[in-house]
Design an enzyme around this catalytic site. Structure first.
Site, PDB file in Angstrom:
ATOM      1  N   ASN A 231       0.845  -1.192   0.000  1.00  0.00           N
ATOM      2  CA  ASN A 231       0.000   0.000   0.000  1.00  0.00           C
ATOM      3  C   ASN A 231       0.884   1.246   0.000  1.00  0.00           C
ATOM      4  O   ASN A 231       2.110   1.148  -0.096  1.00  0.00           O
ATOM      5  CB  ASN A 231      -0.944  -0.012   1.204  1.00  0.00           C
ATOM      6  CG  ASN A 231      -0.195  -0.172   2.513  1.00  0.00           C
ATOM      7  OD1 ASN A 231       0.645   0.654   2.864  1.00  0.00           O
ATOM      8  ND2 ASN A 231      -0.495  -1.248   3.236  1.00  0.00           N
ATOM      9  N   GLY A 294      -0.281   0.181  17.242  1.00  0.00           N
ATOM     10  CA  GLY A 294      -0.288  -0.428  15.906  1.00  0.00           C
ATOM     11  C   GLY A 294      -0.546   0.620  14.845  1.00  0.00           C
ATOM     12  O   GLY A 294      -1.690   0.841  14.443  1.00  0.00           O
ATOM     13  N   LYS A 310       8.445 -16.533 -11.298  1.00  0.00           N
ATOM     14  CA  LYS A 310       7.686 -15.382 -11.767  1.00  0.00           C
ATOM     15  C   LYS A 310       6.436 -15.814 -12.521  1.00  0.00           C
ATOM     16  O   LYS A 310       6.495 -16.707 -13.384  1.00  0.00           O
ATOM     17  CB  LYS A 310       8.566 -14.516 -12.674  1.00  0.00           C
ATOM     18  CG  LYS A 310       7.866 -13.295 -13.222  1.00  0.00           C
ATOM     19  CD  LYS A 310       8.787 -12.501 -14.144  1.00  0.00           C
ATOM     20  CE  LYS A 310       8.033 -11.322 -14.770  1.00  0.00           C
ATOM     21  NZ  LYS A 310       8.888 -10.582 -15.718  1.00  0.00           N
ATOM     22  N   ASP A 329      -4.772 -10.330  12.244  1.00  0.00           N
ATOM     23  CA  ASP A 329      -5.056  -8.991  12.760  1.00  0.00           C
ATOM     24  C   ASP A 329      -4.108  -8.735  13.934  1.00  0.00           C
ATOM     25  O   ASP A 329      -4.313  -9.230  15.042  1.00  0.00           O
ATOM     26  CB  ASP A 329      -6.512  -8.905  13.219  1.00  0.00           C
ATOM     27  CG  ASP A 329      -6.937  -7.486  13.524  1.00  0.00           C
ATOM     28  OD1 ASP A 329      -6.119  -6.734  14.090  1.00  0.00           O
ATOM     29  OD2 ASP A 329      -8.073  -7.132  13.192  1.00  0.00           O
ATOM     30  N   ILE A 330      -3.062  -7.955  13.682  1.00  0.00           N
ATOM     31  CA  ILE A 330      -1.996  -7.801  14.670  1.00  0.00           C
ATOM     32  C   ILE A 330      -2.485  -7.071  15.910  1.00  0.00           C
ATOM     33  O   ILE A 330      -2.257  -7.505  17.046  1.00  0.00           O
ATOM     34  CB  ILE A 330      -0.795  -7.068  14.039  1.00  0.00           C
ATOM     35  CG1 ILE A 330      -0.197  -7.929  12.923  1.00  0.00           C
ATOM     36  CG2 ILE A 330       0.267  -6.756  15.097  1.00  0.00           C
ATOM     37  CD1 ILE A 330       0.913  -7.258  12.141  1.00  0.00           C
ATOM     38  N   LYS A 360     -14.285  -0.306  15.426  1.00  0.00           N
ATOM     39  CA  LYS A 360     -13.032  -1.067  15.559  1.00  0.00           C
ATOM     40  C   LYS A 360     -12.534  -1.034  17.009  1.00  0.00           C
ATOM     41  O   LYS A 360     -12.030  -2.039  17.521  1.00  0.00           O
ATOM     42  CB  LYS A 360     -11.971  -0.500  14.617  1.00  0.00           C
ATOM     43  CG  LYS A 360     -10.665  -1.262  14.639  1.00  0.00           C
ATOM     44  CD  LYS A 360      -9.615  -0.626  13.731  1.00  0.00           C
ATOM     45  CE  LYS A 360      -9.930  -0.820  12.276  1.00  0.00           C
ATOM     46  NZ  LYS A 360      -8.799  -0.350  11.412  1.00  0.00           N
ATOM     47  N   LYS A 364     -12.420  -4.801  18.602  1.00  0.00           N
ATOM     48  CA  LYS A 364     -11.096  -5.372  18.821  1.00  0.00           C
ATOM     49  C   LYS A 364     -10.608  -5.205  20.257  1.00  0.00           C
ATOM     50  O   LYS A 364      -9.479  -5.563  20.574  1.00  0.00           O
ATOM     51  CB  LYS A 364     -10.096  -4.751  17.849  1.00  0.00           C
ATOM     52  CG  LYS A 364     -10.435  -5.032  16.389  1.00  0.00           C
ATOM     53  CD  LYS A 364      -9.334  -4.559  15.453  1.00  0.00           C
ATOM     54  CE  LYS A 364      -9.694  -4.880  14.011  1.00  0.00           C
ATOM     55  NZ  LYS A 364      -8.615  -4.535  13.063  1.00  0.00           N
TER      56      LYS A 364
END
Length: 440
Positions: A231, A294, A310, A329-330, A360, A364
């Site tokens: 990203n 995080g 490849k 999900d850390i 969230k 979490k």
């Protein structure tokens, strides 16, 4: 180190085994272009000789307050006026205590009281001595007097113990010193933080004695030997938070995805690539962490199957189908650990920012969440500025909220760390006040 060129630095050395590092430190300061004069305490001379420092600096080393020749010209006052920076490395627990209580019983402590220079010290002592409440109180008092503490670092110690108290390496001290002598102010202007978020005694070193682990940057999820999913995260926000946490006095561990950023001075950095590697590093790190933040932009998915070679284009095929599976999900894993640190998550959203972030936070089981709108031009990913809304719940399950307007990531990071640490201290106080269940 252009900001050290021509700087007049008075290097104070007190009695600790880390004094051997002071010779290398003096050499690095001279190499950076600084003028260096050395003052040693009597005890320091048991670890390193004045002749060594004289050879490295080209200047006579001062060791005594009652030197008739030097004091004929009020030498301690001359030294105090000459210095632009007073740097004590190593600074022992004893020296910290004497300076914190205004003692002037040798040359080094006397000139420290007489100088108007910028004053910094690199503490060095046994981990138990550093953790002792008296030393912590002295560190806070010194910060209130205007001293800046560089470190300490953590790790193996000469006595065989492991923990915080090691003197920072000379290279880190020089890097931090260079930053501190830049023409821009070292720390951003403080932001107003609600009284409900603040600890009873907020100080310039409110994170002193805490260990903070952060994740930062993107992750890379490999598809084949030459391609990966990732990203736009630059890591700038996470690195700014690490820098701010160190400035607030914390021991900082930074778990970083692949970024093109220098490691902040005094911060331990652990480099990883994938989400799985980041999770494993985080699991190992939280064992001695008080706070986990995080901030990394972890890829939500990875390839179900990694191709050893490849992936080639197939003639006639206009599409390629990749099967992806969810990454761990850390931050949720850290929040479910036992025992768990104080856990702070990030929510980078493009719409309904606070609603998604609050969901969230609850789902979490986080202690706090930092929400930001990455759809705004000039803010967030890759930019030098950002804005955020901090959300939490207090002991009465009432929602807490602090909005931080657009500003530099460095300034924003300072406000976030101040609030996170304040909420950590408040949570600790609330836990102590909670009624204890009787054990059978």
């Amino acid at each position: 180190m252009p900001h050290l060129a021509g700087k007049r630095i008075l290097l104070g050395i007190s009695a600790g085994i880390a004094a051997y590092k002071s010779a290398h430190l003096a050499r690095l300061l001279k190499k950076a272009g600084a003028e260096v004069r050395v003052v040693m305490t009597e005890g320091a001379q048991a670890f390193i000789t004045p002749l060594t420092l004289q050879a490295l600096t080209g200047e006579a080393v001062r060791t005594s307050l009652l030197d008739p020749e030097a004091e004929a010209g009020m030498g301690h006052i001359e030294l105090a006026r000459w210095a632009e920076v007073v740097l004590i490395a190593p600074a022992t627990a004893d020296l910290m205590a004497r300076l914190a209580h205004g003692h002037a019983d040798d040359l080094l402590t006397t000139l420290c009281l007489a100088t108007e220079a910028d004053c910094m010290m690199a503490p060095a002592m046994n981990q138990a001595m550093w953790r002792h409440p008296a030393t912590q109180d002295n560190a806070v008092r010194l910060a209130e007097y205007g001293w800046r503490l560089l470190g300490p670092d953590a790790g193996d110690q000469a006595c065989g113990d492991v923990g915080p108290g090691r003197m920072l390496e000379p290279e880190s001290i020089v890097a931090m010193l260079s930053t501190a002598t830049e023409p821009l102010p070292l720390a951003p202007e403080p932001l107003a933080i609600p009284a409900t978020a603040m600890p009873d005694h907020a100080t310039a070193l409110d994170a002193l004695g805490l260990t903070i682990t952060l994740t930062a940057g993107p992750t890379r999820e490999p598809l084949d030997p030459v391609r990966y999913l990732t990203n736009h995260s630059s890591g700038k926000m996470g690195y700014a938070l690490a820098t701010a946490a160190a400035r607030h006095g914390a021991r900082v561990r930074l778990i970083s995805g692949p970024v093109s950023l220098a490691t902040p001075a005094g911060v331990e950095r652990i480099d990883v690539e994938s989400a799985s590697e980041m999770l494993e590093a985080a699991r190992q790190a939280i064992a001695d962490s008080d706070i986990f933040i995080g901030c990394a932009a972890v890829a939500d998915y990875r390839a179900e199957q990694y191709n050893e070679h490849k992936i080639k284009k197939t003639p006639g095929d206009e599409t390629l189908v990749l099967r992806l599976v969810k990454n761990p999900d850390i931050v949720a894993t850290m929040a479910s650990a036992e025992p768990r640190p104080f856990v702070v998550g990030f929510a980078a959203e493009t719409r309904d920012v606070e609603a998604y972030a609050r969901d969230k936070l609850e789902r979490k089981n986080l202690d706090m969440i930092v929400a930001n709108d990455v759809s705004q031009s000039g803010l967030g990913f890759g930019a030098d500025e950002n804005a955020a809304v901090l959300l939490w719940r207090d002991a009465d399950n009432e929602p807490g909220r602090l909005e931080l307007p657009p500003q530099s990531k460095a300034t924003l990071a300072d406000a976030i760390i101040a609030t996170v640490v304040a909420r950590f201290h408040a949570t600790q106080r609330e836990a102590r006040k909670a009624p204890q269940q009787d054990t059978p």
